[in-house]
Design a protein around this motif. Structure first.
Motif, PDB file in Angstrom:
ATOM      1  N   CYS A   1       6.242  14.075  -0.924  1.00 55.90           N
ATOM      2  CA  CYS A   1       6.205  12.694  -1.113  1.00 55.90           C
ATOM      3  C   CYS A   1       5.273  11.681  -0.833  1.00 55.90           C
ATOM      4  N   TYR A   2       4.784  11.780   0.508  1.00 56.25           N
ATOM      5  CA  TYR A   2       3.891  10.944   1.318  1.00 56.25           C
ATOM      6  C   TYR A   2       2.426  11.117   0.331  1.00 56.25           C
ATOM      7  N   VAL A   3       1.993  12.379   0.114  1.00 52.80           N
ATOM      8  CA  VAL A   3       0.702  12.941  -0.382  1.00 52.80           C
ATOM      9  C   VAL A   3       0.753  12.682  -1.914  1.00 52.80           C
ATOM     10  N   ILE A   4       1.813  13.366  -2.519  1.00 53.40           N
ATOM     11  CA  ILE A   4       2.039  13.285  -4.108  1.00 53.40           C
ATOM     12  C   ILE A   4       2.245  12.045  -4.693  1.00 53.40           C
ATOM     13  N   VAL A   5       3.508  11.386  -4.372  1.00 55.63           N
ATOM     14  CA  VAL A   5       4.176  10.305  -4.772  1.00 55.63           C
ATOM     15  C   VAL A   5       3.364   8.868  -4.475  1.00 55.63           C
ATOM     16  N   PHE A   6       3.092   8.816  -3.116  1.00 53.29           N
ATOM     17  CA  PHE A   6       2.587   7.634  -2.573  1.00 53.29           C
ATOM     18  C   PHE A   6       0.990   7.619  -2.487  1.00 53.29           C
ATOM     19  N   LYS A   7       0.363   8.934  -2.727  1.00 51.44           N
ATOM     20  CA  LYS A   7      -1.046   9.111  -2.924  1.00 51.44           C
ATOM     21  C   LYS A   7      -1.843   8.818  -1.481  1.00 51.44           C
ATOM     22  N   GLN A   8      -1.151   9.170  -0.694  1.00 53.64           N
ATOM     23  CA  GLN A   8      -1.541   8.804   0.602  1.00 53.64           C
ATOM     24  C   GLN A   8      -2.334  10.293   1.124  1.00 53.64           C
ATOM     25  N   ASN A   9      -3.267   9.919   2.183  1.00 54.38           N
ATOM     26  CA  ASN A   9      -3.925  11.325   2.783  1.00 54.38           C
ATOM     27  C   ASN A   9      -2.956  12.120   3.635  1.00 54.38           C
ATOM     28  N   SER A  10      -3.296  13.393   3.859  1.00 45.69           N
ATOM     29  CA  SER A  10      -2.704  14.042   4.598  1.00 45.69           C
ATOM     30  C   SER A  10      -2.280  13.786   5.730  1.00 45.69           C
ATOM     31  N   PRO A  11      -1.280  13.521   6.314  1.00 41.39           N
ATOM     32  CA  PRO A  11      -0.441  13.167   7.833  1.00 41.39           C
ATOM     33  C   PRO A  11      -1.206  14.069   8.836  1.00 41.39           C
ATOM     34  N   ILE A  12      -1.807  15.128   8.539  1.00 41.44           N
ATOM     35  CA  ILE A  12      -2.506  15.637   9.587  1.00 41.44           C
ATOM     36  C   ILE A  12      -3.697  15.043  10.415  1.00 41.44           C
ATOM     37  N   LEU A  13      -4.181  14.171   9.567  1.00 41.38           N
ATOM     38  CA  LEU A  13      -5.409  13.380  10.402  1.00 41.38           C
ATOM     39  C   LEU A  13      -4.601  12.488  11.475  1.00 41.38           C
ATOM     40  N   GLN A  14      -3.543  11.967  11.279  1.00 39.33           N
ATOM     41  CA  GLN A  14      -2.701  11.268  12.371  1.00 39.33           C
ATOM     42  C   GLN A  14      -2.437  12.141  13.439  1.00 39.33           C
ATOM     43  N   VAL A  15      -1.716  13.367  13.177  1.00 43.16           N
ATOM     44  CA  VAL A  15      -1.069  14.068  14.048  1.00 43.16           C
ATOM     45  C   VAL A  15      -2.312  14.527  15.079  1.00 43.16           C
ATOM     46  N   ALA A  16      -3.618  14.722  14.283  1.00 38.68           N
ATOM     47  CA  ALA A  16      -4.532  15.235  15.064  1.00 38.68           C
ATOM     48  C   ALA A  16      -5.225  14.250  15.918  1.00 38.68           C
ATOM     49  N   SER A  17      -5.020  13.080  15.716  1.00 38.78           N
ATOM     50  CA  SER A  17      -5.361  12.111  16.589  1.00 38.78           C
ATOM     51  C   SER A  17      -6.991  11.448  16.101  1.00 38.78           C
ATOM     52  N   PHE A  18      -7.045  11.685  14.745  1.00 37.27           N
ATOM     53  CA  PHE A  18      -8.340  11.161  14.224  1.00 37.27           C
ATOM     54  C   PHE A  18      -8.237   9.503  14.400  1.00 37.27           C
ATOM     55  N   SER A  19      -9.206   8.947  14.816  1.00 40.99           N
ATOM     56  CA  SER A  19      -9.328   7.569  14.597  1.00 40.99           C
ATOM     57  C   SER A  19      -9.596   7.134  13.238  1.00 40.99           C
ATOM     58  N   GLU A  20      -9.256   5.808  12.946  1.00 38.49           N
ATOM     59  CA  GLU A  20      -9.600   5.280  11.383  1.00 38.49           C
ATOM     60  C   GLU A  20     -10.865   5.533  11.111  1.00 38.49           C
ATOM     61  N   ALA A  21     -12.130   5.273  11.952  1.00 33.87           N
ATOM     62  CA  ALA A  21     -13.226   5.541  11.923  1.00 33.87           C
ATOM     63  C   ALA A  21     -13.684   6.974  11.464  1.00 33.87           C
ATOM     64  N   GLU A  22     -12.900   7.962  12.293  1.00 35.20           N
ATOM     65  CA  GLU A  22     -13.281   9.254  11.798  1.00 35.20           C
ATOM     66  C   GLU A  22     -12.706   9.736  10.489  1.00 35.20           C
ATOM     67  N   ILE A  23     -11.697   9.061  10.391  1.00 42.86           N
ATOM     68  CA  ILE A  23     -11.047   9.441   8.883  1.00 42.86           C
ATOM     69  C   ILE A  23     -11.832   8.777   7.980  1.00 42.86           C
ATOM     70  N   ALA A  24     -12.323   7.481   7.987  1.00 47.52           N
ATOM     71  CA  ALA A  24     -13.403   6.996   7.069  1.00 47.52           C
ATOM     72  C   ALA A  24     -14.526   7.778   6.987  1.00 47.52           C
ATOM     73  N   SER A  25     -15.051   8.704   7.884  1.00 48.97           N
ATOM     74  CA  SER A  25     -16.312   9.113   7.566  1.00 48.97           C
ATOM     75  C   SER A  25     -16.115  10.418   7.039  1.00 48.97           C
ATOM     76  N   LEU A  26     -14.899  11.060   6.928  1.00 55.42           N
ATOM     77  CA  LEU A  26     -14.768  12.052   6.187  1.00 55.42           C
ATOM     78  C   LEU A  26     -15.125  12.250   4.768  1.00 55.42           C
TER      79      LEU A  26
END
Length: 148
Positions: A24-49
């Motif tokens: 639901c998070y990814v498909i319905v709410f159009k959010q990116n995979s929560p794996i990035l937060q689980v893997a402790s990516f910073s906002e800057a790291e996520i933005a650079s992908l």
């Protein structure tokens, strides 16, 4: 066998709910995979992908969680009907299927610094408890072929 079935059904329920929420998070709410937060990516790291990288992560998140959700849907009636009836084939199928999923969950988590270890431990404890209880219930009357 009732306790074993209940414990394994709880495993199915947790697995189903987690997969459903993530889908639901990814498909319905159009959010990116929560794996990035689980893997402790910073906002800057996520933005650079790149957009391609994000799309690939979302693709794999949807694929994995849809399979995980369906494993729960398919194993639940197997547990509630066949395992409870003491059918050995159901026990061995659950040993293989859920055991493989649990082993791969730990392996996958190791690639991201074991970011999901809490969930993996809870799910594995439920699985092992349910499988041991059901195995004991099914095989307790079976004599060892080597004993006289």
């Amino acid at each position: 066998m009732k306790r074993a079935s209940t414990v394994l059904s709880i495993w199915c329920g947790i697995n189903f709910i987690l997969a459903f929420i993530i889908l639901c998070y990814v498909i319905v709410f159009k959010q990116n995979s929560p794996i990035l937060q689980v893997a402790s990516f910073s906002e800057a790291e996520i933005a650079s992908l790149s957009a391609k990288t994000m799309a690939a992560l979302n693709c794999f998140t949807i694929l994995y969680n849809s399979c995980s959700l369906m494993i729960s849907v398919l194993t639940w009636p197997l547990i509630r009907r066949n395992l409870v009836a003491g059918q050995k084939w159901a026990f061995w199928l659950l040993v293989g299927v859920i055991g493989f999923v649990e082993a791969m969950a730990f392996l996958a988590s190791s690639y991201i610094g074991n970011g999901r270890w809490q969930v993996n431990v809870v799910q594995s404890v439920l699985y092992l408890t349910g499988i041991v209880l059901s195995g004991f219930s099914i095989f307790k009357g079976v004599k060892n072929e080597f004993s006289h």
